[in-house]
Design an enzyme around this catalytic site. Structure first.
Site, PDB file in Angstrom:
ATOM      1  N   ASP A 159      30.367  36.097  34.030  1.00  0.00           N
ATOM      2  CA  ASP A 159      29.207  35.093  33.693  1.00  0.00           C
ATOM      3  C   ASP A 159      28.821  35.921  32.517  1.00  0.00           C
ATOM      4  O   ASP A 159      29.303  36.041  31.295  1.00  0.00           O
ATOM      5  CB  ASP A 159      28.392  34.853  34.830  1.00  0.00           C
TER       6      ASP A 159
ATOM      7  N   GLY B  29      28.577  38.704  32.305  1.00  0.00           N
ATOM      8  CA  GLY B  29      29.108  40.232  32.084  1.00  0.00           C
ATOM      9  C   GLY B  29      28.196  41.514  32.504  1.00  0.00           C
ATOM     10  O   GLY B  29      28.812  42.584  32.289  1.00  0.00           O
TER      11      GLY B  29
ATOM     12  N   ASP C 248      29.405  30.976  45.844  1.00  0.00           N
ATOM     13  CA  ASP C 248      28.414  30.614  46.678  1.00  0.00           C
ATOM     14  C   ASP C 248      27.369  29.687  45.886  1.00  0.00           C
ATOM     15  O   ASP C 248      27.122  30.256  44.704  1.00  0.00           O
ATOM     16  CB  ASP C 248      27.909  31.365  47.491  1.00  0.00           C
TER      17      ASP C 248
ATOM     18  N   GLU D 132      36.956  40.245  40.332  1.00  0.00           N
ATOM     19  CA  GLU D 132      35.825  39.669  40.442  1.00  0.00           C
ATOM     20  C   GLU D 132      36.067  38.201  40.566  1.00  0.00           C
ATOM     21  O   GLU D 132      37.185  37.447  39.943  1.00  0.00           O
ATOM     22  CB  GLU D 132      35.064  39.945  38.942  1.00  0.00           C
ATOM     23  N   ASP D 133      35.323  37.423  41.319  1.00  0.00           N
ATOM     24  CA  ASP D 133      35.315  36.006  41.083  1.00  0.00           C
ATOM     25  C   ASP D 133      35.068  35.440  39.797  1.00  0.00           C
ATOM     26  O   ASP D 133      36.022  34.331  39.373  1.00  0.00           O
ATOM     27  CB  ASP D 133      34.290  35.412  42.251  1.00  0.00           C
TER      28      ASP D 133
ATOM     29  N   THR E 242      27.120  42.417  35.236  1.00  0.00           N
ATOM     30  CA  THR E 242      27.410  43.063  36.451  1.00  0.00           C
ATOM     31  C   THR E 242      28.860  43.885  36.187  1.00  0.00           C
ATOM     32  O   THR E 242      28.692  45.067  36.627  1.00  0.00           O
ATOM     33  CB  THR E 242      28.114  42.027  37.430  1.00  0.00           C
TER      34      THR E 242
ATOM     35  N   LYS F 253      33.255  32.725  32.184  1.00  0.00           N
ATOM     36  CA  LYS F 253      32.255  31.972  31.243  1.00  0.00           C
ATOM     37  C   LYS F 253      31.965  32.583  29.853  1.00  0.00           C
ATOM     38  O   LYS F 253      31.067  33.134  29.814  1.00  0.00           O
ATOM     39  CB  LYS F 253      30.904  31.587  31.961  1.00  0.00           C
TER      40      LYS F 253
END
Ligand code: IMP
Ligand code: MG
Length: 178
Positions: A106, A108, A162, A102-103, A110, A134
């Protein structure tokens, strides 16, 4: 490095190419040690992790499979907390050790939903490797075993990440200026 402008917002330099490179090499080294002799599949979550995946893989010395899949959960600068189905998971993961790339983790939400869906396919194990984590925004149950940087709860772009589809091509990571 100079600030950059994407759409209506300004972002200031946060992590340099060199810092990212060093972190990626360390992550690869750790995975090389931990997965020796194991049947390993990397599942890269598009679009955000394309650059991280490419860089990380150059330093993985183990026999492994690399596959890509897609989910959609984020619009603008706030997580919608929604995940649609997995698109494009076409490599069998039954009995294999999976590392989800994963990039960023955040909230979590996802990775929790992806892991739940992947578990239906009978993998031997699933771990998460993200370039960014994060931690203070995290409300999920799965914690990334591998991450490059723990970062504050501020919106970032670059290195695959992005802001409304812009900024993914930046080789460094930038933080939203308030
Ligand atoms: P989570 O479900 O809240 O952990 O976040 C899931 C996805 O939201 C990540 O895979 C990213 O694609 C996106 N995301 C989260 N935080 C950021 C950010 O700061 N910048 C850009 N995208 C982000
Ligand atoms: Mg993503």
């Amino acid at each position: 490095m100079d600030p950059i402008h994407l759409h209506d917002k300004t972002f200031i330099p946060y992590l340099s190419e060199q810092e990212i490179h060093d972190a990626v090499v360390l992550l690869a080294r750790q995975i090389n040690l931990d997965y020796r002799g194991k049947d390993l599949v990397f599942l890269s979550v598009l679009n955000g992790s394309f650059m991280f995946t490419s860089d990380l893989m150059k330093h993985i010395l183990l026999p492994c499979e690399i596959s890509f899949m897609k989910v959609s959960s984020y619009q603008g600068t706030e997580s919608t907390g929604r995940v649609d189905e997995l698109i494009g998971l076409n490599s069998p993961i039954a009995g294999k050790h999976v590392i989800l790339l994963e990039d960023i983790v955040d909230t979590g939400v996802t990775i929790d939903k992806i892991i739940k869906l992947l578990e239906l396919n009978g993998p031997k194990s699933i771990e998460v490797c993200a370039i960014l984590y994060k931690k203070e925004a995290h409300i999920g149950t799965n914690i990334p075993k591998y991450f490059g940087f723990e970062i504050p709860n501020k919106f970032v772009v670059g290195y695959g990440l992005d802001y409304d589809q812009h900024g993914r091509n930046l080789p460094a990571i930038y933080q939203l200026k308030n």
